[in-house]
Design a protein around this motif. Structure first.
Motif: not given
Length: 187
Positions: A37-45, A129-133, A79-82
């Motif tokens: 959800f945060y990264t939109k990237d499967r490998h990074l996720a 906005p990302i905060a709403f998402q 926290n890791v995603c951020r």
């Protein structure tokens, strides 16, 4: 109030290695989907999921169990995603996941993610906005309470409630505009 059931630390092994296996089995999909959800990237996720569980393993004995295990893991995940995404996640518009390239491999989870990405409601959510998402995702998808979201995002609970309210309003406006636009073409 102590969390009950699978949410409670007591329902997992005291041994960090055994607890890690139980945590991964119980919450692996939730952690992976949250990272996606945060990264939109499967490998990074996937990398982030590994980091979340590594941190959970390292901190298992110091986790007091004051919050639900799911909330604790979500906090670590956020926290890791951020950390991985940095300031960029708040400055850039989210990528349209429908346009993302998918590798040649195919599995059930990838197909489920593709179907989710095509959802009309999700397309409207991704324009917020990302905060709403973030608030909508944690509340509706992970079914965290506003208190748990506040804990996971290190935000005041009033701010979380405000973001949810404003996100719902913005989403309703966007969907009504879309409906009006389609009604205008049909006339």
């Amino acid at each position: 109030m102590k969390p009950a059931g699978l949410s409670s630390k007591e329902s997992f092994s005291k041994d960090p290695a055994q607890a890690l296996e139980q945590l991964m089995e119980a919450f692996g999909t939730v952690v992976l989907r949250t990272a996606y959800f945060y990264t939109k990237d499967r490998h990074l996720a996937e990398d982030i999921s590994q980091e979340v569980f590594l941190r959970a393993y390292r901190n298992w004995t110091s986790f007091r169990g004051d919050s639900a295990v799911k909330t604790w893991l979500t906090t670590i995940g956020v926290n890791v995603c951020r950390d991985k995404m940095g300031v960029r996640m708040y400055d850039e518009k989210p990528t349209d996941p429908v346009k993302l390239e998918h590798g040649p491999s195919f599995n059930v989870e990838d197909e489920a993610l593709r179907r989710l990405e095509k959802s009309e409601v999700l397309q409207h959510v991704l324009r917020l906005p990302i905060a709403f998402q973030e608030a909508l995702y944690l509340y509706y998808y992970l079914e965290l309470s506003t208190r748990e979201i506040a804990e996971a995002t290190a935000s005041p609970e009033g701010t979380v409630r405000n973001r949810l309210h404003r996100a719902r309003e913005a989403l309703a406006r966007a969907m009504n505009e879309e409906e009006t636009k389609h009604d205008g073409y049909g006339s």
